[in-house]
Design an enzyme around this catalytic site. Structure first.
Site, short mmCIF file in Angstrom:
data_model
loop_
_atom_site.label_atom_id
_atom_site.label_comp_id
_atom_site.label_asym_id
_atom_site.label_seq_id
_atom_site.Cartn_x
_atom_site.Cartn_y
_atom_site.Cartn_z
N HIS A 378 0.79 -1.23 0.00
CA HIS A 378 0.00 0.00 0.00
C HIS A 378 0.82 1.27 0.00
O HIS A 378 0.26 2.36 0.12
CB HIS A 378 -0.93 0.05 1.21
CG HIS A 378 -2.00 -0.99 1.21
ND1 HIS A 378 -3.23 -0.78 0.65
CD2 HIS A 378 -2.01 -2.24 1.70
CE1 HIS A 378 -3.97 -1.87 0.80
NE2 HIS A 378 -3.25 -2.77 1.44
N LYS A 569 -8.60 13.84 4.34
CA LYS A 569 -7.67 12.71 4.37
C LYS A 569 -6.69 12.95 5.50
O LYS A 569 -6.65 14.05 6.07
CB LYS A 569 -6.92 12.59 3.04
CG LYS A 569 -6.30 13.93 2.58
CD LYS A 569 -5.64 13.83 1.22
CE LYS A 569 -6.62 13.91 0.07
NZ LYS A 569 -6.73 12.69 -0.72
N ARG A 570 -5.89 11.92 5.85
CA ARG A 570 -4.87 12.15 6.86
C ARG A 570 -4.00 13.34 6.46
O ARG A 570 -3.80 13.61 5.27
CB ARG A 570 -3.98 10.89 7.01
CG ARG A 570 -4.65 9.76 7.77
CD ARG A 570 -4.96 10.15 9.21
NE ARG A 570 -3.77 10.16 10.02
CZ ARG A 570 -3.48 9.23 10.93
NH1 ARG A 570 -4.30 8.22 11.15
NH2 ARG A 570 -2.38 9.32 11.64
N LYS A 575 0.62 14.55 0.91
CA LYS A 575 -0.74 14.81 0.43
C LYS A 575 -0.96 16.30 0.14
O LYS A 575 -1.95 16.68 -0.44
CB LYS A 575 -1.75 14.29 1.45
CG LYS A 575 -1.73 12.75 1.58
CD LYS A 575 -2.70 12.29 2.67
CE LYS A 575 -2.57 10.80 2.98
NZ LYS A 575 -3.23 9.94 1.97
N THR A 677 -8.59 6.53 -2.16
CA THR A 677 -9.94 5.98 -2.31
C THR A 677 -10.97 7.07 -2.06
O THR A 677 -12.08 7.00 -2.58
CB THR A 677 -10.18 4.78 -1.36
OG1 THR A 677 -9.69 5.14 -0.06
CG2 THR A 677 -9.47 3.55 -1.86
N LYS A 681 -14.65 8.18 -3.94
CA LYS A 681 -15.92 8.48 -3.25
C LYS A 681 -16.47 9.83 -3.71
O LYS A 681 -17.66 9.99 -4.01
CB LYS A 681 -15.72 8.50 -1.73
CG LYS A 681 -15.40 7.12 -1.16
CD LYS A 681 -14.78 7.16 0.23
CE LYS A 681 -14.14 5.80 0.51
NZ LYS A 681 -13.22 5.80 1.67
C1 26V Z 1 2.51 5.02 6.48
C2 26V Z 1 3.56 5.78 6.77
C3 26V Z 1 4.35 5.37 7.92
C4 26V Z 1 5.72 5.94 7.89
C5 26V Z 1 5.85 7.32 7.37
C6 26V Z 1 5.01 7.72 6.24
C7 26V Z 1 3.85 6.89 5.99
C8 26V Z 1 3.03 7.22 4.98
C9 26V Z 1 1.96 6.46 4.70
C10 26V Z 1 1.71 5.35 5.43
C11 26V Z 1 0.56 4.52 5.12
C12 26V Z 1 0.96 3.25 4.52
C13 26V Z 1 -0.15 2.36 4.21
C14 26V Z 1 -1.37 3.04 3.73
O1 26V Z 1 -2.23 3.40 4.49
N1 26V Z 1 -1.50 3.21 2.42
C15 26V Z 1 -2.68 3.74 1.80
O2 26V Z 1 -3.45 2.64 1.34
C16 26V Z 1 -4.64 3.04 0.68
C17 26V Z 1 -5.40 1.79 0.35
O3 26V Z 1 -4.70 1.02 -0.56
C18 26V Z 1 -4.29 3.86 -0.55
O4 26V Z 1 -5.50 4.28 -1.15
C19 26V Z 1 -3.46 5.07 -0.16
O5 26V Z 1 -3.03 5.75 -1.32
C20 26V Z 1 -2.25 4.61 0.64
O6 26V Z 1 -1.53 5.73 1.15
#
Ligand code: 26V
Length: 827
Positions: A378, A569-570, A575, A677, A681
């Site tokens: 992801h 979003k977060r 982003k 996602t 929506k």
């Molecule tokens: C985690 C971290 C942790 C370390 C520092 C930066 C960072 C940035 C992002 C994340 C999230 C990783 C996993 C995640 O939530 N990915 C999201 O998954 C969604 C479903 O597939 C996708 O639509 C998003 O684009 C993606 O960011």
């Protein structure tokens, strides 16, 4: 074309005989009413006259749960009898939101319950708002898991979701003086009517200790003598599919002390010791990690990962042996999907169980595990890729480290066979990262243990092959595949936007509820001014509702006729909420310069949580709030621009904001958003997207047409190229007087007169450390925003909005799940 006539025809020809079409059956309403009343007195022990809203919610939910339970048992029976292959979706996050309206809607009982409650003198809308969100996830990854569970039930695919029953889900966000504050979330406090505690199901989960290699004349074996044991207790939540097609279970594990141990201490009068033991065990399922910032490397997190993986695998194997009796048949009966690397320990854990418990030889165990497991990636962000210190593994999971080394022996031998003597290739494909302290690479572990590895959008899956997994892809070709994300239309269109859904049913017929490709039938109406007016009225009503919420929660008055420009979003630098904030400032300064020009009235709406330890993200929240303060107070701009930061964004908040959006902000730095996602929506609900060529935005553009989306900015390749040249953005600033002015305003403290230096760090990054290309993309974004203004208020806008809804059918999670089912799971 006359819509009313079409509606007559379509309803007559296509509508499946559904009770909902004729309104609910009065006898059923009466039965539900009596049932709810009985729950108030007999289950909650309350008099109906004194029942609170919360009592009514619980009573209604309990009555619904009984109806679900009957179907659920039947579906479980049939899956057992037919021996169908099951999907096991392992995820540390399930961001579910509310279940009451979801289940009611899928069972087509919404109206029945609303009327039953009305007969009891209770307002359905107030009752449904009592339910707390189940916020067992951080963002997109967790929400995707929830959408997938709903889709699998709707497609009648037998599946179990496995995760952790966190006592506290994602923190509650409050805003104080513009700053984010975090408070613990207590979703279980009022009781959870949806879960069934399975007192008969529990597994021992071991940690620590040591391993012994035992050699005998017949075989070699390894014994793990653990140092610590906790118990995993099962709680099941039913997930109801569309039209009650099927009910699956979400099985969440709760950590408990192993009874005799704690009891022993207790009996010896060592109360402190006993409660310490209990606390240590229970800590495992206490909190969801809000880490979106760095893969935090906390020991408790690794304990969570192993805890839920081990409990789930023991459960899967126990069910398999009960039903099929032959462990070797596992890949034919079970597909295990790993939602990111958090459940990567499934690879060594399954191998451990096959070898140590079922006595299978290593090569056979490997084949079975690989055929059973698949992994979804992801994110490509390097800082998000999970690794754990070998030393921690050794202490917590010695047998698993042993298995990982054994796996790596095979792996490195394969690398050596393919590229003899290539040291770089060996190091890059190794399960152990040797640069700067030895660490286990969880992505590599999941990759090597899986028969399929998928990305979540076309672009992301391609990038996977050329970045993080380039070398593993060379070593194990043809494993990487793409499965573009999707969303469940039941929640994200039908439930959250009943006005639009009614219109769609009228024009496309009832079939639109079952088959999203039917949305295409809207296309002929895209230029029909009568239809445009109705489409616009629906949007207007949704905006009025959101405006009401903004007034109540923020005391902010906004005009529902203004353009609602939404970024939800977060909060993360990639982003680029900052880019949106800068353009907001630019707009504000321009309006001030020339307040009587022909400005499009806009409401800028932001919402999202920052990881508690992510300082830069929290500063961006403060910036948005400071900007909002200045702008909303400034009477000289005549209300032409309003800014709102809506606190505590969650699934329920999204359900109000998504249908009320005109302009959807999807502006991540190209190459960094795996899919997105929320973008789906918002477009589905008739918002136009302003976005970069990133993640699923690219596929959305292909679907809705380049004329119906505002694409801007650098491509992923250009970002890589520019970064290589350095992060200094002086060139971009020199070329853009507007950007220079905005940065200067930040630097001078225009929006922070109480602390003029507050945003100096942001100004500094914008000038010299532009990693996320905010400065570099500013002008392109500003230009795209001007095009938005130009289109707003015209028939062309309405046409584009309608075409967005008409052409988003492909982004249904049902399509995504069908693809997983046929290409990865074989179900
Ligand atoms: C985690 C971290 C942790 C370390 C520092 C930066 C960072 C940035 C992002 C994340 C999230 C990783 C996993 C995640 O939530 N990915 C999201 O998954 C969604 C479903 O597939 C996708 O639509 C998003 O684009 C993606 O960011």
């Amino acid at each position: 074309m006359n819509i009313a006539k079409t509606a007559d025809r379509t309803v007559g020809q296509r509508a499946p005989a559904s009770p909902a079409a004729d309104g609910p059956d009065p006898a059923e309403i009466a039965a539900v009413r009596d049932d709810i009343r009985a729950k108030i007195t007999r289950v909650l022990g309350q008099e109906t006259e004194r029942a609170s809203l919360h009592d009514w919610y619980l009573a209604a939910a309990l009555s619904l749960r009984e109806r679900i339970a009957t179907r659920w048992l039947a579906d479980g029976r049939s899956a057992r009898v037919t021996g169908r292959k099951r999907v096991y979706y392992l995820s540390l996050e399930f961001l579910i939101g509310r279940l009451f309206t979801d289940a009611l809607s899928n069972l087509q009982l919404m109206e029945t319950y609303a009327r039953a409650l009305r007969e009891l003198g209770v307002d359905f809308r107030e009752v449904k708002d009592v339910e707390p969100d189940a916020a067992l996830g951080n963002g997109g990854l967790g929400r995707l898991a929830a959408c997938f569970m709903e889709s699998m039930a709707s497609l009648a695919i037998p599946a179990v979701g496995y995760g952790i029953r966190y006592e506290h889900g994602l923190f509650r966000q409050a805003i104080a003086q513009g700053w984010q504050q975090e408070f613990p979330e207590r979703w279980l406090e009022g009781g959870n009517p949806w879960e069934f505690e399975r007192f008969d199901i529990g597994y021992d989960i071991h940690f620590g200790g040591r391993i012994e290699h035992r050699t005998s004349p017949h075989s070699d074996s390894v014994a793990w003598i653990p140092g610590e044991t906790v118990r995993a207790a099962a709680f099941d939540t039913p997930i109801v599919g569309w039209r009650g097609a099927h009910v699956n279970a979400l099985r969440l594990w709760s950590a408990r002390p192993v009874a005799p141990l704690a009891l022993d201490a207790f009996n010896h009068g060592d109360y402190a010791g006993a409660s310490a033991q209990i606390a240590r065990a229970e800590a495992i399922s206490k909190f969801l990690y809000p880490s979106d910032e760095t893969a935090a490397g906390r020991e408790l997190r690794l304990r969570q990962e192993y805890f839920f993986v081990s409990a789930s695998l023991q459960d899967i194997l126990a069910r398999h042996m009960r039903e099929h009796g032959d462990i070797r048949a596992l890949p034919a009966r079970a597909a295990i999907q790993l939602n990111d690397t958090h459940p990567s320990l499934a690879v060594p854990e399954l191998l451990r169980l096959l070898v140590d418990r079922y006595d299978l030889p290593w090569p056979q165990a490997r084949r079975i595990a690989e055929e059973t497991i698949a992994y979804t990636n992801h994110t490509l962000l390097p800082e998000a890729l999970e690794t754990w210190p070998v030393e921690l593994f050794e202490r917590l999971l010695p047998r698993h480290l042993d298995i990982i080394y054994r796996l790596n022996t095979d792996n490195l031998a394969a690398a050596e066979r393919q590229r003899p003597g290539d040291i770089r290739f060996r190091a890059a494909t190794s399960l152990i990262d040797e640069t700067g302290g030895r660490r286990v690479r969880m992505g590599h572990l999941a990759f090597i243990g899986s028969h399929r590895i998928n990305g979540v959008s076309a672009m992301h899956s391609e990038l996977m092959k050329h970045t993080v997994f380039a070398d593993l892809n060379a070593l194990y070709p043809n494993r990487i595949t793409n499965k573009t994300n999707g969303i469940t239309f039941r929640r994200w269109l039908h439930q959250c936007n009943p006005g639009l859904t009614a219109l769609l049913r009228e024009v496309c017929g009832e079939r639109v509820l079952d088959d999203p490709t039917v949305l295409k039938e809207l296309e002929p109406f895209a230029n029909d001014s009568a239809f445009q007016a109705r489409f616009r009225t629906v949007k207007q009503d949704n905006k009025a509702r959101l405006a009401g919420d903004l007034l109540r929660t923020l005391s902010l008055a906004v005009d529902p006729a203004a353009l609602f420009d939404i970024q939800i979003k977060r909060i993360h630098e990639y982003k680029r909420q900052l880019l949106n904030a800068l353009d907001t400032i630019a707009r504000y300064l321009a309006i001030r310069d020339n307040p009587n020009a022909d400005w499009v009235p806009r409401v800028k709406i932001f919402a999202g949580k920052a990881a508690p330890s992510y300082r830069q993200a929290k500063l961006i929240i403060k910036l948005i709030n400071d900007i909002a303060d200045t702008i909303n107070r400034d009477a000289s701009i005549r209300g032409l621009l309003k800014v709102a930061f809506v606190p505590n964004y969650n699934v329920s908040a999204a359900e109000v904001m998504v249908p009320a959006c005109d302009l959807s902000e999807q502006i991540s730095t190209a190459g960094m958003e795996a899919s997105g996602t929320g973008n789906m929506k918002l477009a589905l609900n008739g918002a136009l997207t302003i976005g970069t060529l990133d993640g699923a935005n690219i596929e959305i553009r292909d679907a809705v047409g380049a004329d119906n989306i505002f694409i801007f900015g650098m491509t992923a390749d250009e970002v890589v190229e520019r970064r290589r040249a350095g992060l200094d953005a002086s060139d971009a600033i020199a070329a853009s007087p507007m950007l220079a002015r905005v940065i200067e305003a930040l630097d001078r403290g225009t929006f922070s007169p109480d602390d003029p230096a507050r945003f100096a760090p942001i100004a500094h990054s914008l000038r010299y450390l532009d990693h996320y290309m905010v400065s570099a993309d500013f002008d392109a974004y500003h230009h795209a925003q001007a095009q938005v203004d130009e289109r707003w208020g015209t028939a062309a806008w309405e046409t584009s909005a309608i075409l967005n809804t008409a052409r988003m059918g492909w982004f249904s999670a049902d399509r995504t799940i069908r693809d997983y089912a046929s290409d990865i799971w074989g179900v």
